[in-house]
Design a protein around this motif. Structure first.
Motif, PDB file in Angstrom:
ATOM      1  N   LEU B 584       0.841  -1.197   0.000  1.00 54.44           N
ATOM      2  CA  LEU B 584       0.000   0.000   0.000  1.00 54.44           C
ATOM      3  C   LEU B 584       0.877   1.248   0.000  1.00 54.44           C
ATOM      4  N   VAL B 585       1.938   1.208   0.834  1.00 55.72           N
ATOM      5  CA  VAL B 585       2.846   2.353   0.910  1.00 55.72           C
ATOM      6  C   VAL B 585       3.655   2.462  -0.375  1.00 55.72           C
ATOM      7  N   ARG B 586       4.059   1.307  -0.897  1.00 57.52           N
ATOM      8  CA  ARG B 586       4.954   1.323  -2.045  1.00 57.52           C
ATOM      9  C   ARG B 586       4.271   1.873  -3.299  1.00 57.52           C
ATOM     10  N   PHE B 587       3.007   1.464  -3.497  1.00 60.93           N
ATOM     11  CA  PHE B 587       2.343   1.896  -4.725  1.00 60.93           C
ATOM     12  C   PHE B 587       1.641   3.236  -4.572  1.00 60.93           C
ATOM     13  N   GLY B 588       1.721   3.820  -3.376  1.00 60.89           N
ATOM     14  CA  GLY B 588       1.153   5.141  -3.190  1.00 60.89           C
ATOM     15  C   GLY B 588      -0.336   5.076  -2.918  1.00 60.89           C
ATOM     16  N   ILE B 589      -0.839   6.102  -2.231  1.00 57.30           N
ATOM     17  CA  ILE B 589      -2.244   6.103  -1.851  1.00 57.30           C
ATOM     18  C   ILE B 589      -2.958   7.160  -2.680  1.00 57.30           C
ATOM     19  N   GLU B 590      -3.160   6.851  -3.947  1.00 62.02           N
ATOM     20  CA  GLU B 590      -3.833   7.768  -4.859  1.00 62.02           C
ATOM     21  C   GLU B 590      -5.220   7.234  -5.165  1.00 62.02           C
ATOM     22  N   PRO B 591      -6.293   7.993  -4.905  1.00 65.34           N
ATOM     23  CA  PRO B 591      -7.619   7.492  -5.270  1.00 65.34           C
ATOM     24  C   PRO B 591      -7.761   7.389  -6.781  1.00 65.34           C
ATOM     25  N   GLY B 592      -8.646   6.505  -7.213  1.00 60.67           N
ATOM     26  CA  GLY B 592      -8.854   6.310  -8.641  1.00 60.67           C
ATOM     27  C   GLY B 592      -9.684   7.411  -9.259  1.00 60.67           C
ATOM     28  N   PRO B 593      -9.961   7.311 -10.540  1.00 59.42           N
ATOM     29  CA  PRO B 593     -10.628   8.391 -11.272  1.00 59.42           C
ATOM     30  C   PRO B 593     -12.151   8.385 -11.173  1.00 59.42           C
ATOM     31  N   LEU B 706      -9.523   2.674  -2.092  1.00 58.67           N
ATOM     32  CA  LEU B 706      -8.725   2.708  -3.317  1.00 58.67           C
ATOM     33  C   LEU B 706      -9.342   1.824  -4.395  1.00 58.67           C
ATOM     34  N   VAL B 707      -9.871   0.669  -3.989  1.00 59.75           N
ATOM     35  CA  VAL B 707     -10.462  -0.235  -4.980  1.00 59.75           C
ATOM     36  C   VAL B 707     -11.745   0.364  -5.537  1.00 59.75           C
ATOM     37  N   MET B 708     -12.561   0.906  -4.639  1.00 62.38           N
ATOM     38  CA  MET B 708     -13.880   1.379  -5.061  1.00 62.38           C
ATOM     39  C   MET B 708     -13.799   2.570  -6.004  1.00 62.38           C
ATOM     40  N   THR B 709     -12.720   3.350  -5.896  1.00 61.46           N
ATOM     41  CA  THR B 709     -12.627   4.526  -6.763  1.00 61.46           C
ATOM     42  C   THR B 709     -11.998   4.192  -8.103  1.00 61.46           C
ATOM     43  N   ARG B 710     -11.748   2.931  -8.330  1.00 62.59           N
ATOM     44  CA  ARG B 710     -11.163   2.547  -9.614  1.00 62.59           C
ATOM     45  C   ARG B 710     -12.190   1.815 -10.457  1.00 62.59           C
ATOM     46  N   PRO B 711     -12.110   1.929 -11.776  1.00 64.30           N
ATOM     47  CA  PRO B 711     -13.068   1.223 -12.638  1.00 64.30           C
ATOM     48  C   PRO B 711     -12.913  -0.284 -12.469  1.00 64.30           C
ATOM     49  N   LEU B 712     -14.030  -0.971 -12.609  1.00 56.29           N
ATOM     50  CA  LEU B 712     -14.061  -2.396 -12.322  1.00 56.29           C
ATOM     51  C   LEU B 712     -14.015  -3.199 -13.610  1.00 56.29           C
ATOM     52  N   GLU B 713     -13.130  -4.149 -13.634  1.00 57.70           N
ATOM     53  CA  GLU B 713     -13.171  -5.108 -14.742  1.00 57.70           C
ATOM     54  C   GLU B 713     -13.524  -6.448 -14.145  1.00 57.70           C
ATOM     55  N   SER B 714     -14.674  -6.945 -14.508  1.00 53.43           N
ATOM     56  CA  SER B 714     -15.188  -8.116 -13.811  1.00 53.43           C
ATOM     57  C   SER B 714     -15.591  -9.187 -14.817  1.00 53.43           C
ATOM     58  N   ILE B 715     -15.539 -10.432 -14.367  1.00 57.31           N
ATOM     59  CA  ILE B 715     -16.013 -11.515 -15.238  1.00 57.31           C
ATOM     60  C   ILE B 715     -17.533 -11.665 -15.105  1.00 57.31           C
ATOM     61  N   SER B 716     -18.128 -10.783 -14.307  1.00 54.04           N
ATOM     62  CA  SER B 716     -19.554 -10.928 -14.030  1.00 54.04           C
ATOM     63  C   SER B 716     -20.433 -10.693 -15.255  1.00 54.04           C
ATOM     64  N   ARG B 717     -19.896  -9.989 -16.222  1.00 56.10           N
ATOM     65  CA  ARG B 717     -20.670  -9.734 -17.433  1.00 56.10           C
ATOM     66  C   ARG B 717     -21.197 -11.042 -18.012  1.00 56.10           C
ATOM     67  N   PHE B 718     -20.345 -12.050 -17.991  1.00 54.51           N
ATOM     68  CA  PHE B 718     -20.753 -13.371 -18.498  1.00 54.51           C
ATOM     69  C   PHE B 718     -21.955 -13.882 -17.722  1.00 54.51           C
ATOM     70  N   HIS B 719     -21.894 -13.739 -16.391  1.00 55.71           N
ATOM     71  CA  HIS B 719     -22.990 -14.230 -15.563  1.00 55.71           C
ATOM     72  C   HIS B 719     -24.284 -13.510 -15.890  1.00 55.71           C
ATOM     73  N   LEU B 720     -24.166 -12.177 -16.049  1.00 54.22           N
ATOM     74  CA  LEU B 720     -25.373 -11.394 -16.327  1.00 54.22           C
ATOM     75  C   LEU B 720     -25.955 -11.755 -17.689  1.00 54.22           C
ATOM     76  N   GLU B 721     -25.081 -11.959 -18.663  1.00 55.47           N
ATOM     77  CA  GLU B 721     -25.569 -12.215 -20.021  1.00 55.47           C
ATOM     78  C   GLU B 721     -26.186 -13.590 -20.174  1.00 55.47           C
ATOM     79  N   ASN B 722     -25.659 -14.559 -19.399  1.00 56.49           N
ATOM     80  CA  ASN B 722     -26.106 -15.937 -19.606  1.00 56.49           C
ATOM     81  C   ASN B 722     -27.052 -16.459 -18.526  1.00 56.49           C
ATOM     82  N   ALA B 723     -27.401 -15.582 -17.561  1.00 53.23           N
ATOM     83  CA  ALA B 723     -28.178 -16.071 -16.428  1.00 53.23           C
ATOM     84  C   ALA B 723     -29.534 -16.626 -16.866  1.00 53.23           C
ATOM     85  N   ASN B 724     -30.194 -15.925 -17.750  1.00 53.69           N
ATOM     86  CA  ASN B 724     -31.517 -16.387 -18.142  1.00 53.69           C
ATOM     87  C   ASN B 724     -31.436 -17.352 -19.318  1.00 53.69           C
TER      88      ASN B 724
END
Lengths: 112, 938
Positions: B584-593, B706-724
């Motif tokens: 955490l210290v090494r990579f710096g504490i910069e919030p995401g965009p 820090l995680v929440m302020t960054r854009p999310l890349e998730s595999i969940s799209r597959f779940h949403l697209e194929n759920a039904n």
């Protein structure tokens, strides 16, 4: 909202850690319970925060708009298992207390 | 294929002696001799081709990603060693048959011996250096087993442990060195490594790699300062000493020097380290040997000394010296094995091997005397014996050595001194044992049976024959072996007995006559040695070192592990904070965009409640009932948070779990103390805990932020697209994920639930309350009438709701987990409202069985897909049957039912068993209970 959730997680972790470090079993169980809340919430927000769009499919809604379902599924089972574990250590501490006569973590009272 | 069989035959042969043991000694011995001789025959079949300079390499891939191949190589050097191993091995088997008594488990002995033989063959015939390291370790282990063969003797166990520690340490070093070597040349195959000498010697890591490889070689060959394990290994049965600790295993070290000669030798580091260690060992061990009163001890130090001599020869780095080294390996193996066997005969027939006790045996054991005399002459380097030839050549190479600059006399002088001492202890061996006054031995000495002398005779005959006719007997083998060591043509090797009057002859004469003179003055030397020889042996140093390490470890352990669990947890948490905090210290504490989502008033209020109640739990934890109530509020706020953050399934789950958790905590407080004792003011420990807690909380909050302020890349799209469609067939993606996409996870999780329930059940069986008898008091209140009357009609209603929640789960928030929790709450309510007795009488369900059945149902529903040949847990399966035609089976519903049943079963097992704790207590005030009025009883 992000700051609110993050700080709530922080407070939960801090209180949980403090209680986990106590010398008696019951506070430790309480601490673990608090810690479990924090972990569940933490896991949950790894899918980022989405308001008003539960992952229940509806007609005419963008896929990208839904909240992330995957962390939710993981957290759902984590909540139930968290309960099972809380129950387990609680019974463990009851057993320890009943058979040792003390609820001190080290199994014996420390004389000052 | 032949090389593979040569290695495998002895390894298969490990089993034979164990099987044939029951048929008697002779069949057992033959069962060990048979594979040995067969392997020897196969080796001979390759002989002519190897002598002609052919190199056999065979290879099968084994673990290709690691560069480990099952590869064997038969060249001149490997052939020579395999010949020694199998030839002397066969003789040792015969010798051991007579040597071991009827009390010794002979099957076990031969099994270990065959294991060693196979391992040793593996070392000398490996083409892959990783394979070589593997077999190398195997020789250390089998040597350990053989040294400790008489495991009832403490010295045997100590000796075995010491040998394993030293050679095991060297083996690790060797392994590291070989890996480095393999990385340098890009292959672990010897063919590549041996051809890359230039590249290896120029590599920047050459020196560390060389040191590691040499560590392996020196420990195995008992070079100074690692020599002391070998004399202590003499507690092994004498056949083992003759075989492992003189002829073969200790030669593995010098074999390695010979094998790696083309790749590693020729640098000045190689010369100074290898020659220096060799010379030191040569003289030091020869000197010690002179003062050893134990026959085997003398021979052990003599072996160390001769290994030093061979090491020196390979250290010179010249072609001619390397050839002499190979020659001396052969000669030494022959005469030393014969001398060890002779020592064994003396020990066997006289009952002692103490040179001070023995004497005058010439009269009683004439044949043994002759054999010992000839063997010792070879060891001393007397002309017309094989030892003379290689020693003479060694002196010559030492004289000619060009590398010593201003000190050309140093190496020849040390070499001569070594030869002189070697002569002295050889004379002593023969004279003090076979001449002089007859000593008082425990047994009446006589010559042993023929079978025991035959192997010695064969070896001595070889010594004499090679000494007389070196060229025809040994010439071709030596040439082939030297070609392998030099990785090129060795040229013509001059093996004649007389090279003219040169420096080597002078050195030999000095050695022979000086040695004899030295021997005659031995009485004075012993007195002198007792005075000046320091009372410092390698064994003592080793034992003190081991003791020091053990003490240090004990100190560290007792410092870290002082018995305080609080401290362990603090350390664990502290290190977790460090491990998570450093990046955490090494990579710096910069919030995401990312832009923040809006905050509303209700959320802030809820946040405030959450924070206050969490802090209250921590601060008020000593009043336990209060703490349970406030932690309940925390859980409720969390479930509201899930509602707000688009997780309705989670909110429902959290809500039901929260109710059950609070009940559980209250039930536990029935038994546990109701308050926590004060621990005496504000302590340092408390300060530490607060700091640790604050840092952990801050760190986690930061990470989440820090995680929440960054854009999310998730595999969940597959779940949403194929759920039904086409996969899941449901709109509630969370539920579809649970029962379909990640059904395997869910199956594991309900299993955990079941196991937890069963574990709790098991723990609560047969608890003895004798320590806490007085502290538990039962509530005297009646069951509240209102709750009792409402709870019963409510039961049916809640179960109805839970069924509704269960079925709508696939498309709306709900499902097996939530429905199961709701049903559990309804059932528990009955316990709460009307008492355990009342509820138990009416609920005659075995909840353990129910939970198990639930898991079983989930597993079975996952197995349906097998019928259609699809992988486990494929939930939607299309079958086509004759007559009926195609039809679909969707087993998610059954899977979810399994989840539902498991949750109910486990929950009820946990809570009802905890509830029953109260019942156990009731027995103490049985009378009071009877007087208590039950509102539902007339």
């Amino acid at each position: 909202m992000e700051a609110l959730v993050a700080s709530a997680i922080g407070v939960l972790v801090a209180c949980g850690v403090y209680l986990i470090l106590r010398a008696r079993t019951f506070p430790v169980v309480l601490g673990l319970a608090l810690f479990a809340y924090a972990v569940n919430l933490y896991l949950f927000v790894m899918g980022n925060i989405t308001l008003g769009a539960p992952p229940v499919l509806q007609e005419g809604m963008e896929i990208a708009a839904y909240a992330d379902p995957l962390p939710q599924a993981l957290v759902l089972t984590a909540i139930v298992i968290g309960f099972a574990m809380t129950a387990f250590i609680l019974v463990l501490s009851i057993c320890a207390y009943v058979s040792l006569g003390t609820d001190h973590l080290d199994g014996r009272e420390h004389t000052q | 294929m032949t090389p593979l069989f040569i290695v495998l035959l002895p390894l298969i042969g490990v089993l034979l002696p164990l099987l044939f043991d029951r048929f008697g000694r002779l069949p057992c011995t033959l069962s060990a001799a048979f594979p040995t001789l067969m392997a020897l025959g196969m080796l001979f079949s390759m002989g002519p081709a190897v002598m002609a300079g052919e190199v056999f390499v065979i290879s099968w891939p084994w673990v290709e990603s690691l560069g480990l191949n099952l590869a064997f190589r038969v060249d001149g050097l490997g052939f020579l060693f395999a010949l020694l191993i199998l030839g002397i091995g066969a003789l040792v088997i015969m010798y051991a048959h007579y040597y071991l008594t009827n009390d010794d488990p002979i099957g076990r002995f031969f099994a270990y011996l065959m294991l060693f033989m196979g391992a040793m063959l593996g070392v000398v015939l490996s083409e892959n250096v990783l394979l070589l390291a593997f077999f190398w370790e195997m020789t250390s282990l089998s040597s350990f087993l053989l040294i400790a063969y008489w495991s009832h003797v403490p010295a045997a166990r100590q000796g075995a442990r010491m040998a394993l520690t030293i050679t095991g340490l060297g083996g690790l070093g060797l392994f590291a060195g070989l890996v480095m070597l393999g990385n340098m040349v890009g292959s672990y195959d010897l063919s590549v490594i041996l051809a890359s000498g230039e590249l290896i010697r120029a590599h920047e890591l050459y020196v560390p790699m060389l040191l590691l490889v040499l560590l392996g070689a020196f420990t195995k060959s008992a070079q100074f300062p690692f020599h002391f394990w070998l004399p202590n290994a003499m507690t092994a049965p004498t056949p083992v000493s003759a075989y492992l600790h003189s002829a073969t295993m200790v030669k593995a070290g010098v074999f390695l020097l010979a094998r790696m000669h083309p790749a590693l030798a020729g640098s000045s580091e190689w010369f100074f380290i290898v020659t220096g260690v060799g010379l030191l060992t040569l003289v030091f061990a020869a000197y010690v040997a002179l003062f050893k009163h134990d026959l085997k001890g003398l021979l052990a130090y003599s072996t160390i000394s001769h290994l030093g001599l061979i090491t020196v020869l390979f250290g010179f780095g010249t072609k001619a010296a390397a050839i002499v080294g190979v020659f001396h390996i052969m000669n030494h193996a022959a005469f030393k094995a014969s001398l060890f066997m002779t020592a064994g005969i003396v020990d066997h027939e006289c009952g002692t091997r103490d040179i001070r006790v023995l004497g005058g045996l010439k009269k009683y054991m004439p044949i043994t005397f002759v054999l010992a005399l000839l063997g010792s002459a070879a060891m001393a380097g007397i002309p017309l014996f094989n030892g003379f030839l290689s020693k003479e050549m060694f002196f010559y190479e030492a004289w000619k050595l060009p590398l010593m600059g201003d000190y050309p006399w140093l190496v020849p002088a040390i070499a001569t001194l070594g030869g002189l001492l070697s002569m002295a202890y050889s004379v002593r061996l023969v004279y003090d044992v076979f001449f002089g006054e007859v000593g008082e031995t425990p047994k009446k000495p006589h010559d042993p049976p023929f079978g025991m002398m035959f192997p010695v005779g064969v070896l001595v005959a070889i010594c004499v024959a090679v000494g007389l006719f070196p060229e025809p007997i040994i010439g071709p083998l030596l040439t082939a072996a030297s070609a392998a060591v030099l990785f090129g043509d060795p040229g013509a090797i001059d093996l004649s007995l007389w090279h003219g009057f040169n420096a080597a002859v002078v050195m030999s004469l000095i050695a022979i006559f000086g040695g004899t003179l030295f021997f005659t003055q031995r009485a004075r030397l012993y007195v002198l040695a007792d005075k000046i020889w320091p009372d410092l042996t390698g064994k003592k140093v080793f034992e003190q070192l081991v003791e020091a390490v053990a003490t240090a470890m004990r100190t560290i352990t007792s410092t870290l592990e002082n018995g305080s669990l609080q401290r362990y947890i603090a350390l664990l948490l502290g290190f977790s904070v460090l491990a998570a905090g450093l990046p955490l210290v090494r990579f710096g504490i910069e919030p995401g965009p990312m832009a923040m989502t809006e905050i509303d008033f209700v959320s802030v209020v809820m946040w405030l409640i959450l924070v206050v109640c969490s802090l209250a739990t921590a601060i008020l934890h000593q009043r336990r009932l209060v703490a349970v109530i406030v932690i309940g509020v925390v859980g409720l706020v969390i479930s509201l948070a899930f509602v707000q953050l688009s997780g309705p399934d989670l909110a429902l789950t959290q809500l039901s779990v929260e109710i059950v958790t609070i009940l559980l905590l209250l039930l536990a407080l029935f038994v546990l103390p109701k308050s926590t004792p004060h621990e005496g003011g504000f302590t340092l420990r408390q300060a530490r805990d607060i700091v640790l807690a604050a840092v952990a909380g801050l760190g986690t909050a930061l990470m989440a932020w820090l995680v929440m302020t960054r854009p999310l890349e998730s595999i969940s799209r597959f779940h949403l697209e194929n759920a039904n469609y086409p996969v899941g067939g449901g709109n509630n993606v969370v539920n579809v994920t649970l029962v379909d996409f990640r059904g395997f996870d869910t199956m594991g999780e309900i299993s955990v639930l079941l196991v937890a329930g069963l574990g709790i059940f098991a723990m609560l069986q047969g608890l003895d309350f004798k320590y806490v008898e007085g502290t538990i008091s039962r509530a005297r209140d009646r069951y509240p009438v209102m709750l009792t009357s409402f709870s019963r009609p409510l039961l049916a209603l809640i179960i109805l709701i839970s069924i509704y929640v269960f079925f709508r789960g696939h498309n709306m928030p709900g499902g097996g987990f939530i429905a199961g929790l709701i049903t559990s709450v309804a059932l528990i309510l009955q316990y709460l409202a009307s008492g355990i007795d009342w509820a138990s009488e009416r609920m005659r369900i075995n909840f353990k069985l129910l939970a198990a059945a639930g898991v079983m149902l989930a597993v079975l529903s996952g197995m349906v897909s097998w019928l259609a040949g699809l992988p486990f847990m494929t939930m939607a399966v299309q079958f086509s049957l004759p007559v009926i035609g195609e039809f679909n089976v969707v087993s998610t519903l059954f899977f979810d039912l399994g989840v539902y049943l498991t949750v109910i079963g486990s929950m009820m097992v946990i809570l009802s068993n905890l509830g029953h704790l109260g019942q156990i207590e009731e027995e103490y005030d049985e009378n009071e209970r009877l007087t208590e009025a039950d509102p539902w009883k007339p």
